[in-house]
Design an enzyme around this catalytic site. Structure first.
Site, PDB file in Angstrom:
ATOM      1  N   ARG A   6       0.887  -1.175   0.000  1.00 19.66           N
ATOM      2  CA  ARG A   6       0.000   0.000   0.000  1.00 19.66           C
ATOM      3  C   ARG A   6       0.919   1.217   0.000  1.00 19.66           C
ATOM      4  O   ARG A   6       1.601   1.487   0.993  1.00 19.66           O
ATOM      5  CB  ARG A   6      -0.905  -0.027   1.240  1.00 19.66           C
ATOM      6  CG  ARG A   6      -1.883   1.134   1.345  1.00 19.66           C
ATOM      7  CD  ARG A   6      -2.697   0.974   2.624  1.00 19.66           C
ATOM      8  NE  ARG A   6      -3.523   2.130   2.922  1.00 19.66           N
ATOM      9  CZ  ARG A   6      -4.804   2.264   2.589  1.00 19.66           C
ATOM     10  NH1 ARG A   6      -5.401   1.289   1.931  1.00 19.66           N
ATOM     11  NH2 ARG A   6      -5.488   3.350   2.913  1.00 19.66           N
ATOM     12  N   HIS A  34      -7.306   1.574  -6.606  1.00 21.39           N
ATOM     13  CA  HIS A  34      -7.577   0.803  -5.379  1.00 21.39           C
ATOM     14  C   HIS A  34      -8.381  -0.444  -5.754  1.00 21.39           C
ATOM     15  O   HIS A  34      -9.560  -0.576  -5.417  1.00 21.39           O
ATOM     16  CB  HIS A  34      -8.353   1.680  -4.401  1.00 21.39           C
ATOM     17  CG  HIS A  34      -8.373   1.172  -2.996  1.00 21.39           C
ATOM     18  ND1 HIS A  34      -7.711   0.027  -2.595  1.00 21.39           N
ATOM     19  CD2 HIS A  34      -8.984   1.664  -1.876  1.00 21.39           C
ATOM     20  CE1 HIS A  34      -7.911  -0.163  -1.301  1.00 21.39           C
ATOM     21  NE2 HIS A  34      -8.674   0.815  -0.846  1.00 21.39           N
ATOM     22  N   GLN A  75     -10.444  -2.846  -3.136  1.00 20.98           N
ATOM     23  CA  GLN A  75     -11.692  -2.277  -2.645  1.00 20.98           C
ATOM     24  C   GLN A  75     -12.833  -2.540  -3.609  1.00 20.98           C
ATOM     25  O   GLN A  75     -13.932  -2.931  -3.211  1.00 20.98           O
ATOM     26  CB  GLN A  75     -11.534  -0.774  -2.429  1.00 20.98           C
ATOM     27  CG  GLN A  75     -12.811  -0.083  -1.976  1.00 20.98           C
ATOM     28  CD  GLN A  75     -13.267  -0.547  -0.613  1.00 20.98           C
ATOM     29  OE1 GLN A  75     -12.517  -0.454   0.354  1.00 20.98           O
ATOM     30  NE2 GLN A  75     -14.494  -1.052  -0.507  1.00 20.98           N
TER      31      GLN A  75
END
Length: 308
Positions: free
Chosen positions: A107, A134, A137
């Site tokens: 990350r 992302h 997600q």
């Protein structure tokens, strides 16, 4: 060896298999105490490095718990621990880590860091978030929609707010899973042109509608995200609030979506800024199912990367 770097760089059939695997693993855990391991232990004997240049709650906990449930072990490293790119190069860090661990989740800030890590690692690398995308997600978001409403293909998804990294991965998912995506937000915060080009090339052109009421009319899913990053200075926060206030997701706006429309927010949220508490805690909201499904989706992504 398979990396999971972005939704648009992963084969469509593999994405569908990941969603199906995630749902199967979630179903298999129904009624099981949270602290227990899965019956299936595909990561037994495996070590996973979790690297956080950016702080995290959901990403850190969900990956850590997921590895442990599947029988593996984790090594959690912060940016300060790693000094990525400061001293030792990212390429050399990737080569060294590959001698110690079986899988790397990172990350980070810059997409270039992720790509260089993947280029030089001899083990799979997972994108836990960059400033640009992302993907983990949105895999959880697709899973959440489908467990509540069935296939997401041909549904209308509306994003209200900033065309940020989470929106980018929604755009990738629109192209790969075949749903319609509308962006409503100020022109100053429009998504990258690259994502318009990508969706157009997949036959799912992005729609831009500046009027949020028109945008959400007939929506199956309404999504938003925080207006400010934890790293934004106060002056930037004030400018963003002024620009984005008309795009708050509130009860009046949700009335224009379909009666059974869902509401999502990847969290953390600034309640009563980008969305009101009435919406976040209301009948349309699935934000906590969405948060839980990060665990299941990421377990499936890890299995995909390791081929187990």
């Amino acid at each position: 060896m398979k990396h999971f770097l972005d939704i648009h760089t992963t084969d469509t059939d593999d994405l569908r298999a990941i969603i199906d695997s995630a749902q199967a693993m979630k179903t298999a855990r129904n009624g099981r105490p949270k602290g227990t391991k899965d019956d299936d232990q595909p990561l037994a004997g495996q070590m996973v490095a979790l690297i956080f240049e950016k702080p995290s709650t959901r990403t850190r906990i969900s990956f850590d718990v997921g590895v442990r449930q599947m029988g593996g072990e984790t090594m959690v490293l912060s940016g300060a621990d790693m000094q990525l790119g400061h001293g030792e190069t990212i390429a050399d860090t990737a080569r060294v880590l590959s001698r110690y661990v079986d899988l790397i989740m990172i990350r980070t800030f810059e997409e270039a860091t992720l790509l260089e890590m993947a280029e030089h690692a001899d083990v799979p690398v997972i994108n836990g978030l960059t400033n640009r995308t992302h993907p983990c997600q949105i895999m959880a978001d697709v899973m959440t929609f489908e467990e509540h409403r069935g296939p997401i293909a041909d549904k209308k998804v509306v994003w209200s707010g900033d065309g940020n990294n989470v929106f980018a991965s929604f755009a990738h998912a629109a192209g790969q899973f075949g749903f319609d995506l509308t962006f409503t937000g100020p022109e100053t915060l429009d998504p990258e042109k690259a994502w318009f080009d990508y969706c157009a090339g997949k036959g799912r052109p992005l729609t831009v509608e500046r009027d949020p009421v028109k945008a959400v009319t007939g929506a199956d899913l309404v999504v938003t995200d925080t207006w400010v990053s934890m790293h934004d200075p106060q002056s930037a926060r004030e400018r963003r609030h002024n620009q984005l206030r008309p795009y708050q997701v509130n009860e009046a706006l949700m009335k224009h979506a379909k009666d059974d429309a869902l509401f999502m927010h990847c969290l953390p949220a600034h309640r009563d800024d980008e969305a009101t508490s009435a919406v976040m805690d209301g009948s349309h909201s699935v934000i906590f199912d969405e948060a839980e499904n990060r665990l299941h989706a990421q377990k499936a992504i890890m299995r995909y990367c390791l081929g187990v």
